[in-house]
Design a protein around this motif. Structure first.
Motif, PDB file in Angstrom:
ATOM      1  N   ASP A  89     125.434  16.768  30.274  1.00  0.00           N
ATOM      2  CA  ASP A  89     125.988  17.674  28.859  1.00  0.00           C
ATOM      3  C   ASP A  89     124.602  18.462  28.531  1.00  0.00           C
ATOM      4  N   VAL A  90     123.371  18.111  29.076  1.00  0.00           N
ATOM      5  CA  VAL A  90     122.287  18.960  28.402  1.00  0.00           C
ATOM      6  C   VAL A  90     121.247  18.866  29.667  1.00  0.00           C
ATOM      7  N   LYS A  91     120.573  19.953  29.773  1.00  0.00           N
ATOM      8  CA  LYS A  91     119.666  20.097  30.616  1.00  0.00           C
ATOM      9  C   LYS A  91     118.387  20.673  29.976  1.00  0.00           C
ATOM     10  N   MET A  92     117.089  20.005  30.098  1.00  0.00           N
ATOM     11  CA  MET A  92     115.885  20.629  29.697  1.00  0.00           C
ATOM     12  C   MET A  92     115.030  20.964  30.905  1.00  0.00           C
ATOM     13  N   GLU A  93     114.323  22.110  30.793  1.00  0.00           N
ATOM     14  CA  GLU A  93     113.388  22.548  31.638  1.00  0.00           C
ATOM     15  C   GLU A  93     112.077  23.024  31.000  1.00  0.00           C
ATOM     16  N   GLN A  94     110.942  22.397  31.702  1.00  0.00           N
ATOM     17  CA  GLN A  94     109.532  22.808  31.248  1.00  0.00           C
ATOM     18  C   GLN A  94     108.687  22.438  32.134  1.00  0.00           C
TER      19      GLN A  94
END
Length: 129
Positions: free
Chosen positions: A67-72
């Motif tokens: 549902d959600v992807k976070m990149e850092q």
């Protein structure tokens, strides 16, 4: 164990399955979250949290469904994990990039609150260098 290593992911996976409060919260939420950390000591790392049907799982690779992807970056992830950087500030400043259903992420905040308790059991055994 090194932060974001396979050993760390496996340790967190075990703790997630034992988290009773997380299980209670998972009964009311469904979300798949993928985290991508770039430029780490072992290269890029992808791991996920999957919450559905009253259960939660944590492991290597992307969430399915996602549902959600976070990149850092590695440094941002370390700074947030150690409290040097507030996660909200990292989002606002663009250090954490968010893709997907932002409303579902906001609606799932109780999941992340419960997950913080789980993280604390692994953090005491984690090396962040």
């Amino acid at each position: 164990m090194r932060y974001l290593s396979l050993e760390w992911i496996e340790a967190l996976s075990v703790e997630v399955t034992k988290g009773e409060h997380l299980e209670e919260v998972a009964a009311h939420h469904t979300v798949g979250v993928t985290q991508v950390i770039t430029d780490g000591p072992e290269g890029d790392v992808t791991y996920h949290l999957q919450v559905a049907d009253g259960g939660a799982s944590f492991g290597a690779g992307p969430a399915d469904p996602e549902d959600v992807k976070m990149e850092q970056s590695w440094q941002t992830a370390v700074d947030v994990a150690t409290g040097e950087l507030n996660a909200q500030e990292a989002f606002i400043s663009g250090q954490i990039r968010l893709f997907g259903d932002q409303q579902k992420l906001l609606d799932s905040q109780p999941v992340f609150g419960a997950l913080n308790q789980v993280f604390s059991t692994v953090n005491v055994r984690t090396d962040y260098v």
